[in-house]
Design a protein around this motif. Structure first.
Motif, PDB file in Angstrom:
ATOM      1  N   GLY A  24      -5.504   3.210  -2.122  1.00  0.00           N
ATOM      2  CA  GLY A  24      -5.330   3.935  -3.376  1.00  0.00           C
ATOM      3  C   GLY A  24      -4.648   3.110  -4.454  1.00  0.00           C
ATOM      4  N   GLU A  25      -4.597   3.710  -5.663  1.00  0.00           N
ATOM      5  CA  GLU A  25      -3.963   3.075  -6.825  1.00  0.00           C
ATOM      6  C   GLU A  25      -2.445   3.147  -6.681  1.00  0.00           C
ATOM      7  OE1 GLU A  25      -4.880   1.589  -9.627  1.00  0.00           O
ATOM      8  OE2 GLU A  25      -7.057   1.758  -9.569  1.00  0.00           O
ATOM      9  N   ARG A  26      -1.824   1.992  -6.436  1.00  0.00           N
ATOM     10  CA  ARG A  26      -0.370   1.919  -6.340  1.00  0.00           C
ATOM     11  C   ARG A  26       0.077   0.553  -6.857  1.00  0.00           C
ATOM     12  NH1 ARG A  26       1.250   2.738  -0.223  1.00  0.00           N
ATOM     13  NH2 ARG A  26       3.222   3.552  -0.999  1.00  0.00           N
ATOM     14  N   PRO A  27       1.246   0.455  -7.449  1.00  0.00           N
ATOM     15  CA  PRO A  27       1.703  -0.866  -7.907  1.00  0.00           C
ATOM     16  C   PRO A  27       2.004  -1.813  -6.753  1.00  0.00           C
ATOM     17  CG  PRO A  27       3.413   0.787  -8.214  1.00  0.00           C
ATOM     18  CD  PRO A  27       2.168   1.529  -7.827  1.00  0.00           C
ATOM     19  N   LYS A  28       2.506  -1.276  -5.650  1.00  0.00           N
ATOM     20  CA  LYS A  28       2.850  -2.088  -4.476  1.00  0.00           C
ATOM     21  C   LYS A  28       2.472  -1.346  -3.194  1.00  0.00           C
ATOM     22  CE  LYS A  28       4.888  -5.373  -6.872  1.00  0.00           C
ATOM     23  NZ  LYS A  28       4.319  -6.756  -6.949  1.00  0.00           N
ATOM     24  N   THR A  29       2.462  -2.087  -2.094  1.00  0.00           N
ATOM     25  CA  THR A  29       2.261  -1.482  -0.774  1.00  0.00           C
ATOM     26  C   THR A  29       3.541  -1.731   0.024  1.00  0.00           C
ATOM     27  OG1 THR A  29      -0.089  -2.064  -0.906  1.00  0.00           O
ATOM     28  CG2 THR A  29       0.735  -1.328   1.230  1.00  0.00           C
ATOM     29  N   ALA A  62       6.870  -7.001  -2.030  1.00  0.00           N
ATOM     30  CA  ALA A  62       6.067  -7.808  -2.957  1.00  0.00           C
ATOM     31  C   ALA A  62       4.568  -7.646  -2.748  1.00  0.00           C
ATOM     32  CB  ALA A  62       6.450  -9.289  -2.823  1.00  0.00           C
ATOM     33  N   CYS A  63       4.195  -6.898  -1.714  1.00  0.00           N
ATOM     34  CA  CYS A  63       2.766  -6.749  -1.405  1.00  0.00           C
ATOM     35  C   CYS A  63       2.104  -5.865  -2.462  1.00  0.00           C
ATOM     36  CB  CYS A  63       2.590  -6.133  -0.022  1.00  0.00           C
ATOM     37  SG  CYS A  63       0.854  -6.017   0.496  1.00  0.00           S
ATOM     38  N   GLU A  93       0.358 -15.405  -3.345  1.00  0.00           N
ATOM     39  CA  GLU A  93       1.175 -14.995  -2.212  1.00  0.00           C
ATOM     40  C   GLU A  93       0.363 -14.178  -1.203  1.00  0.00           C
ATOM     41  OE1 GLU A  93       4.510 -12.951  -3.880  1.00  0.00           O
ATOM     42  OE2 GLU A  93       5.517 -14.809  -4.518  1.00  0.00           O
ATOM     43  N   THR A  94      -0.532 -13.333  -1.688  1.00  0.00           N
ATOM     44  CA  THR A  94      -1.361 -12.536  -0.779  1.00  0.00           C
ATOM     45  C   THR A  94      -2.241 -13.431   0.068  1.00  0.00           C
ATOM     46  OG1 THR A  94      -1.364 -10.677  -2.319  1.00  0.00           O
ATOM     47  CG2 THR A  94      -3.079 -10.698  -0.636  1.00  0.00           C
TER      48      THR A  94
END
Length: 340
Positions: free
Chosen positions: A277-282, A288-289, A246-247
């Motif tokens: 940074g470390e994150r599950p999503k943006t 969904a990003c 998807e990205t």
């Protein structure tokens, strides 16, 4: 007859694969190789004194990985000995010695080939010493530390217990699913080289923009994919196959977000952390990003730049500090890279 034909083809494929691997290895330069599986030495130790002897012989382990001053080595030896006497930790360690994890010598071979490739691309680069350890995620009390990797240009210490992945008997503490994907056994060599890339990755100290940081990360990923082409993007970035798909498909929209919000030349650390940074999503881009999307975009920019300048070596790219020029010459505008 069909069985014999299938067997013959299988043997031919195995033989061809073996010859191809041999050809790759023989084409690589010799290096001074110093890797020691200290996880095995400690696990086999029959007493605290034996572990203490190992630690004193290898002070880089106590100081470099456990942050243990020399005078406290006996205490660290005691804690490690008690850990390996624990049935649960011993079972976890025994699992790590299975061939699907870190049994045999596959890890040693893969790391050696990786650093031979580094030497080929960066002649004269000194190969760091490599040590492995297993400590049950640092279950040694609060006095000593443990982590998945300790990487410098002269020493690499690998906490194998942190790289057992989802099939490990135990999961590392305080690690989320999106981070765990980068801690699978097959991800280890790629993650080592990604961290090691920082010692070869030049950046203009005066340039603190988001774009500069994105391309710096992008160069590190390009280096890692050059040195360990076998590692998948999923293991490298920690993205699922769906997130990668998807990205890539929606990168135009991702890029337009960076342009519309005028983010590329932003220098605010808080803003940069949202995209790097470390994150599950943006969520700033969409629910969904995936997280660290700026690193992925930086890698994509470097890919476009390299495709436009195919004669460049990875050493030249890593040494290039003019990130604005890299961006302009990449001609990246959110379009997927197409092969001719």
């Amino acid at each position: 007859m069909k069985r014999w034909i299938g067997l013959f083809i299988g043997l031919c494929l195995a033989s061809c694969s073996s010859k191809k691997e041999e050809e790759v290895v023989t084409s690589l330069p010799d290096i001074k190789w110093d890797m020691q599986r200290l996880d095995r030495a400690i696990a086999l130790a029959s007493s605290e004194a034996a572990i203490d002897s190992i630690l004193k012989k290898h002070p880089e382990l106590g100081i470099g990985y456990f942050s243990c001053p020399p005078e406290k080595t006996p205490l660290l030896a005691r804690d490690l000995y008690q850990l390996f006497k624990n049935p649960a930790l011993r079972k976890f360690y025994d699992q790590s010695q299975d061939s699907s994890f870190f049994g045999g010598d596959r890890l040693e071979k893969e790391l050696k080939i990786a650093f031979q490739r580094v030497q080929k691309e960066f002649p004269g680069m000194k190969t760091p010493k490599i040590r492995t350890v297993f400590s049950g995620f640092g279950g040694l009390g609060s006095e000593f530390t443990a982590q998945h990797l300790q990487v410098t240009d002269s020493l690499i210490v690998i906490g194998l217990d942190f790289f057992m992945g989802k099939k490990g008997l135990y999961l590392p503490p305080n690690v989320y699913d999106y981070q765990l994907r980068r801690l699978e056994p097959r991800a280890l060599v790629g993650q080592v080289m990604l961290q090691y890339s920082a010692f070869l990755n030049k950046q203009n100290e005066e340039d603190h923009t988001l774009l500069s940081d994105m391309i710096w990360y992008g160069k590190g990923y390009a280096f890692t994919k050059t040195i360990v082409p076998e590692v998948s993007d999923s293991l490298l970035f920690g993205y699922t196959a769906q997130e990668l798909l998807e990205t890539n498909a929606f990168q135009k929209q991702v890029w337009e977000h960076f342009i519309d919000k005028k983010l590329l030349f932003n220098k605010e650390e808080l803003i940069k952390s949202k995209y790097l940074g470390e994150r599950p999503k943006t969520p700033e881009i969409g629910p969904a990003c995936p997280g660290s999307i700026g690193r992925w975009v930086g890698y994509t920019i470097v890919q476009h730049y390299w495709a436009a300048n195919p004669k460049l070596s990875i050493s030249k790219i890593m040494a290039d500090q003019d990130f604005n020029r890299i961006f302009l010459k990449s001609a990246y505008r959110g379009e997927p890279l197409t092969s001719n």
